[in-house]
Motif scaffolding. Structure first.
Motif, PDB file in Angstrom:
ATOM      1  N   LEU A 207       0.848  -1.183   0.000  1.00  0.00           N
ATOM      2  CA  LEU A 207       0.000   0.000   0.000  1.00  0.00           C
ATOM      3  C   LEU A 207       0.886   1.234   0.000  1.00  0.00           C
ATOM      4  O   LEU A 207       1.884   1.290   0.720  1.00  0.00           O
ATOM      5  CB  LEU A 207      -0.896   0.041   1.243  1.00  0.00           C
ATOM      6  N   CYS A 208       0.509   2.213  -0.813  1.00  0.00           N
ATOM      7  CA  CYS A 208       1.197   3.496  -0.811  1.00  0.00           C
ATOM      8  C   CYS A 208       0.264   4.513  -0.163  1.00  0.00           C
ATOM      9  O   CYS A 208      -0.848   4.745  -0.658  1.00  0.00           O
ATOM     10  CB  CYS A 208       1.549   3.921  -2.240  1.00  0.00           C
ATOM     11  N   VAL A 209       0.673   5.075   0.947  1.00  0.00           N
ATOM     12  CA  VAL A 209      -0.160   6.036   1.682  1.00  0.00           C
ATOM     13  C   VAL A 209       0.408   7.427   1.494  1.00  0.00           C
ATOM     14  O   VAL A 209       1.563   7.692   1.856  1.00  0.00           O
ATOM     15  CB  VAL A 209      -0.212   5.678   3.189  1.00  0.00           C
ATOM     16  N   GLU A 210      -0.383   8.306   0.910  1.00  0.00           N
ATOM     17  CA  GLU A 210       0.061   9.669   0.666  1.00  0.00           C
ATOM     18  C   GLU A 210      -0.411  10.607   1.769  1.00  0.00           C
ATOM     19  O   GLU A 210      -1.323  10.281   2.535  1.00  0.00           O
ATOM     20  CB  GLU A 210      -0.460  10.161  -0.688  1.00  0.00           C
ATOM     21  N   PHE A 212       0.905  11.523   4.492  1.00  0.00           N
ATOM     22  CA  PHE A 212       1.075  11.021   5.854  1.00  0.00           C
ATOM     23  C   PHE A 212       1.757  12.096   6.696  1.00  0.00           C
ATOM     24  O   PHE A 212       2.542  12.886   6.189  1.00  0.00           O
ATOM     25  CB  PHE A 212       1.915   9.744   5.824  1.00  0.00           C
ATOM     26  N   PHE A 226      -0.541   0.965  11.573  1.00  0.00           N
ATOM     27  CA  PHE A 226      -1.309   0.179  10.600  1.00  0.00           C
ATOM     28  C   PHE A 226      -1.661  -1.222  11.105  1.00  0.00           C
ATOM     29  O   PHE A 226      -2.098  -2.062  10.328  1.00  0.00           O
ATOM     30  CB  PHE A 226      -0.525   0.072   9.276  1.00  0.00           C
ATOM     31  N   CYS A 235       7.170  -1.802   6.806  1.00  0.00           N
ATOM     32  CA  CYS A 235       6.753  -0.408   6.616  1.00  0.00           C
ATOM     33  C   CYS A 235       7.987   0.453   6.426  1.00  0.00           C
ATOM     34  O   CYS A 235       8.997   0.270   7.112  1.00  0.00           O
ATOM     35  CB  CYS A 235       5.976   0.123   7.830  1.00  0.00           C
TER      36      CYS A 235
END
Length: 241
Positions: A207-210, A212, A226, A235
């Motif tokens: 997953l790419c989380v923008e 943050f 998470f 991570c």
């Protein structure tokens, strides 16, 4: 629609930008089946250890119960390259003719290896299969092309696969698509090992989380953040963030 508006009837609201409307169960099933079908649609087979006198006509006669789209016999190497109608026919032919005795020779029948397979990532999630096919066909004849969909929602995961007829076409596509700007996305194209193209392996586990929070850079903090439902294996905060 105009009359309904005049009567004060509620019209369906446009979904917020980036939010895709839910799909009907029938459409979800249709998309997933399309991916499964193309995933297994390897229709090119390779025959080895043919008798030296083998001809194209004799190979056609041997495979008379199948629909042959292409057949080339290399007598020097005693091999034949055959393209059948679909992957189902190819698997059936392998089961029937692998280690088959042909004029006293035990022949080998297997799927042809491919070096013309690409994975295209960072596609706009609104991109349709038709749009993806139009994009990749600009670089050469396509053997197969499919997107990967979320198994619950049926929406595109933003990546897909394309196999070309020729490696030159794949190389050209990779060169042209790598870094190509498409809407707000920058595409990435990489070579793919056909042996990795299985139902279990085509779904990304990352997953790419923008956007943050900037003060959270420690990997342990990220894992803890998470781990509410599933504990991540790994991570890392990107240096580009």
């Amino acid at each position: 629609m105009a009359a309904a508006a005049e009567r004060g009837a509620e019209l369906p609201a446009e979904p917020p930008r980036g939010v895709r409307p839910p799909l009907a169960p029938e459409e979800v099933a249709k998309r997933l089946e399309s991916t499964r079908r193309e995933l297994s649609n390897r229709r090119k087979i390779l025959l080895r250890n043919l008798p030296a006198e083998s001809s194209s006509q004799e190979i056609h006669d041997l495979f008379k119960d199948y629909e042959i789209k292409y057949c080339y016999v290399d007598r020097t190497k005693r091999t034949a390259f055959i393209t059948l109608l679909n992957g189902e026919q190819a698997q059936n032919a392998i089961g029937k003719y692998h280690q088959y005795s042909l004029w006293g020779k035990e022949i080998s029948v297997q799927l042809q290896p491919t070096d013309a397979l690409l994975c295209i990532t960072n596609l706009p999630t609104s991109f349709t299969l038709e749009e993806c096919e139009e994009l990749v066909r600009a670089y050469g004849n396509v053997e197969r092309c499919f997107l990967v969909y979320n198994e619950v929602t049926g929406h595109s995961k933003g990546y897909g696969f394309v196999e070309y007829m020729k490696k030159d076409s794949a190389a050209k596509a990779r060169l042209e698509l790598l870094g190509k700007q498409l809407e707000e996305s920058t595409l990435f194209a990489q070579w793919m090992d056909v042996n990795q193209l299985t139902p279990n392996l085509i779904h990304s586990k990352c997953l790419c989380v923008e956007k943050f929070q900037k003060d959270c850079a420690d990997s342990k903090e990220l894992i803890q953040a998470f781990s509410l439902k599933y504990k991540p294996v790994f991570c890392q905060r990107s240096s580009l963030c």
